[in-house]
Motif scaffolding. Structure first.
Motif, PDB file in Angstrom:
ATOM      1  N   GLY A 180       0.834  -1.189   0.000  1.00 40.00           N
ATOM      2  CA  GLY A 180       0.000   0.000   0.000  1.00 40.00           C
ATOM      3  C   GLY A 180       0.870   1.241   0.000  1.00 40.00           C
ATOM      4  O   GLY A 180       2.025   1.204   0.408  1.00 40.00           O
ATOM      5  N   VAL A 181       0.351   2.331  -0.504  1.00 38.86           N
ATOM      6  CA  VAL A 181       1.068   3.600  -0.503  1.00 38.86           C
ATOM      7  C   VAL A 181       0.531   4.440   0.642  1.00 38.86           C
ATOM      8  O   VAL A 181      -0.686   4.632   0.769  1.00 38.86           O
ATOM      9  N   ASP A 234      -4.561   9.345  -7.039  1.00 39.77           N
ATOM     10  CA  ASP A 234      -5.987   9.191  -6.787  1.00 39.77           C
ATOM     11  C   ASP A 234      -6.558   7.898  -7.361  1.00 39.77           C
ATOM     12  O   ASP A 234      -7.766   7.682  -7.316  1.00 39.77           O
ATOM     13  N   ASP A 235      -5.747   7.026  -7.938  1.00 35.73           N
ATOM     14  CA  ASP A 235      -6.278   5.751  -8.400  1.00 35.73           C
ATOM     15  C   ASP A 235      -5.241   4.653  -8.223  1.00 35.73           C
ATOM     16  O   ASP A 235      -4.072   4.906  -7.919  1.00 35.73           O
ATOM     17  N   GLN A 236      -5.676   3.411  -8.399  1.00 36.74           N
ATOM     18  CA  GLN A 236      -4.832   2.268  -8.102  1.00 36.74           C
ATOM     19  C   GLN A 236      -3.646   2.145  -9.066  1.00 36.74           C
ATOM     20  O   GLN A 236      -2.579   1.662  -8.676  1.00 36.74           O
ATOM     21  N   MET A 272       0.221   1.879  -7.895  1.00 35.95           N
ATOM     22  CA  MET A 272       1.126   0.827  -8.347  1.00 35.95           C
ATOM     23  C   MET A 272       2.412   1.425  -8.905  1.00 35.95           C
ATOM     24  O   MET A 272       3.518   0.951  -8.623  1.00 35.95           O
ATOM     25  N   GLU A 273       2.283   2.475  -9.694  1.00 36.94           N
ATOM     26  CA  GLU A 273       3.460   3.128 -10.260  1.00 36.94           C
ATOM     27  C   GLU A 273       4.346   3.694  -9.157  1.00 36.94           C
ATOM     28  O   GLU A 273       5.570   3.564  -9.180  1.00 36.94           O
ATOM     29  N   ALA A 274       3.730   4.313  -8.147  1.00 39.67           N
ATOM     30  CA  ALA A 274       4.503   4.887  -7.049  1.00 39.67           C
ATOM     31  C   ALA A 274       5.208   3.800  -6.247  1.00 39.67           C
ATOM     32  O   ALA A 274       6.380   3.943  -5.894  1.00 39.67           O
ATOM     33  N   ALA A 275       4.502   2.698  -5.963  1.00 42.40           N
ATOM     34  CA  ALA A 275       5.112   1.605  -5.201  1.00 42.40           C
ATOM     35  C   ALA A 275       6.299   1.011  -5.960  1.00 42.40           C
ATOM     36  O   ALA A 275       7.342   0.711  -5.368  1.00 42.40           O
ATOM     37  N   GLY A 276       6.147   0.834  -7.263  1.00 42.51           N
ATOM     38  CA  GLY A 276       7.240   0.295  -8.062  1.00 42.51           C
ATOM     39  C   GLY A 276       8.449   1.209  -8.082  1.00 42.51           C
ATOM     40  O   GLY A 276       9.600   0.750  -8.014  1.00 42.51           O
TER      41      GLY A 276
END
Length: 259
Positions: free
Chosen positions: A66-67, A78-80, A84-88
């Motif tokens: 989770g972010v 604001d979306d999944q 995902m991009e931020a976590a990667g």
């Protein structure tokens, strides 16, 4: 977070392996996607010329990514897909920092592997009368599972007495990689590393075959998805509670064969 790099004679990186113990399921849909590991690989390869990057799935059946809300606000996520991009990207920068400041040389030139198979048993083998009771019961998951089993078995059910679980170990110099079958909860990998604090050890899940969730013994009384997901695989019941001891002793046996 374990990172393993193969370096060319000229000092450039040829291959980077990194591992993380969390489900790559942030987008929560049925689309094909490399998820956050794919984002991390793309970012690392864009920063290091001529390198190939591979992701190894760690033990993380009970862990999800989770972010943090502060990061979401900072990057206006604001979306999944943006999560995902931020976590990667966070994962990629961690790998890059390790590569730049924390790497140690692999010592020795040993290359060996070992595989051990074990038979996993179940807690209970219900008969047809019990299946009929579940099929008419109030628990939706039990009822759906029982109706399916009644369709499979016209008479008394003939259950498999066990399931093969294959464990694999790979030694590269003084680095040891231990692969567990199935969706292994994170404590298995963490405790194996705790028992071998001086060993360069990478623990993996989801190896060889998807045989279901592998919970800890303590989780049986707590309940939860990892314990009760056996219905998804059409099994007769939960795993026998000896599964924790079996998994831990087999992982230790794999390591001892590689020493």
């Amino acid at each position: 977070m374990p990172v393993l790099a193969a370096i060319r004679p000229d000092g450039s990186s040829k291959l980077i392996l990194f591992s993380y113990g969390c489900h790559p399921t942030m987008t929560n849909n049925l689309l094909f996607s490399a998820e956050y590991p794919g984002v991390a690989r793309r970012v690392i390869e864009s920063r290091i010329s001529g390198v190939r990057v591979m992701f190894l799935q760690g033990c993380g059946a009970d862990a999800v990514v989770g972010v943090h809300s502060s990061e979401k606000q900072r990057y206006l996520l604001d979306d999944q897909w943006e999560d995902m991009e931020a976590a990667g990207r966070i994962l990629a920068w961690k790998v890059l920092l390790i590569l730049a400041h924390q790497m140690e040389p692999v010592s020795g030139n040993s290359l060996s592997s070992s595989t051990i198979s074990r038979n996993l048993s179940f807690e209970h083998f219900p008969g047809r009368t019990e299946l009929e009771e579940h099929a008419n019961g109030a628990h939706l998951g039990d009822a759906r599972w029982a109706r399916y089993q009644l369709q499979r078995f016209q008479d008394e059910p003939v259950w498999p007495r066990g399931v093969e679980a294959r464990f694999h170990g790979l030694r590269i110099g003084d680095v040891y990689i231990v692969g567990h079958p199935g969706e292994v909860t994170s404590a298995y990998g963490l405790r194996l590393k705790e028992r071998h604090p001086r060993m360069k050890l990478i623990t993996l899940g989801y190896c060889h075959a998807q045989i279901g969730y592998i919970p800890r013994r303590s989780m049986y009384d707590e309940g939860g998805y990892e314990v009760d997901a056996w219905r998804t695989w059409g099994y007769p019941s939960r795993w026998d509670r000896s599964i924790e001891q079996l998994f831990e002793s087999t992982a230790e046996a794999v390591i001892s064969r590689l020493l």
